[in-house]
Write a protein that holds these residues in place. Structure first.
Motif, PDB file in Angstrom:
ATOM      1  N   THR A  91      92.456  13.327  83.131  1.00  0.00           N
ATOM      2  CA  THR A  91      93.898  13.848  83.750  1.00  0.00           C
ATOM      3  C   THR A  91      94.140  14.933  83.044  1.00  0.00           C
ATOM      4  O   THR A  91      94.140  15.324  81.892  1.00  0.00           O
ATOM      5  N   GLY A  92      94.970  15.871  84.216  1.00  0.00           N
ATOM      6  CA  GLY A  92      95.658  17.250  83.881  1.00  0.00           C
ATOM      7  C   GLY A  92      94.630  17.743  83.175  1.00  0.00           C
ATOM      8  O   GLY A  92      93.310  18.229  83.484  1.00  0.00           O
ATOM      9  N   PRO A  93      94.909  18.779  82.066  1.00  0.00           N
ATOM     10  CA  PRO A  93      94.123  19.747  81.452  1.00  0.00           C
ATOM     11  C   PRO A  93      93.092  19.022  80.570  1.00  0.00           C
ATOM     12  O   PRO A  93      92.361  19.944  79.864  1.00  0.00           O
ATOM     13  N   ALA A  94      93.150  18.001  80.298  1.00  0.00           N
ATOM     14  CA  ALA A  94      92.331  17.127  79.124  1.00  0.00           C
ATOM     15  C   ALA A  94      90.701  17.319  79.659  1.00  0.00           C
ATOM     16  O   ALA A  94      90.404  17.358  80.811  1.00  0.00           O
ATOM     17  N   LEU A  95      90.076  17.313  78.599  1.00  0.00           N
ATOM     18  CA  LEU A  95      88.576  17.151  78.791  1.00  0.00           C
ATOM     19  C   LEU A  95      87.983  16.268  78.046  1.00  0.00           C
ATOM     20  O   LEU A  95      88.640  15.866  76.806  1.00  0.00           O
ATOM     21  N   PHE A  96      86.870  15.880  78.213  1.00  0.00           N
ATOM     22  CA  PHE A  96      86.152  14.813  77.517  1.00  0.00           C
ATOM     23  C   PHE A  96      85.331  15.709  76.365  1.00  0.00           C
ATOM     24  O   PHE A  96      84.565  16.420  76.558  1.00  0.00           O
TER      25      PHE A  96
END
Length: 111
Positions: free
Chosen positions: A34-39
């Motif tokens: 979600t949002g600007p998060a990255l794995f």
């Protein structure tokens, strides 16, 4: 002792959702942060399946990139999974030591 935000249990609570399988069709799923998060690089995500009696049925690893985890599981693999089997979606982050969360859990339902 309770607090105003006390959920009534200790530990991380996974989201409870059924996993729907359709006879003759592949299981296709994409999950995005979600949002600007990255794995983070090295993240792994798998769906682990057990039969209604608890016997292991295998696991379906996702293809994980920074922006998505995707599954495309062929019908030949999905069709033998019986109704009322259980699944757990496990995500493991490459921390030190590695941290594994049960993200989703539930039963298998079929069309």
């Amino acid at each position: 002792m309770t607090t105003p935000n006390d959920p009534g249990y200790l530990g991380y609570q996974p989201t409870i959702e059924p996993l729907k399988l359709t006879t003759g069709a592949s299981f296709v799923q994409t999950i995005q942060p979600t949002g600007p998060a990255l794995f983070p690089a090295g993240t792994t995500i798998s769906i682990v399946l057990t039969a209604p009696g608890g016997a292991p049925l295998g696991s379906w690893p996702a293809t994980v990139t920074q922006t998505a985890a995707t599954w495309t599981v062929p019908a030949a693999t999905c069709d033998p999974i019986p109704t009322n089997s259980r699944y757990t979606m496990l995500v493991t982050y490459p921390t030190s030591p590695a941290t594994t969360y049960a993200w989703y859990v539930g039963t298998v339902i079929r069309n």
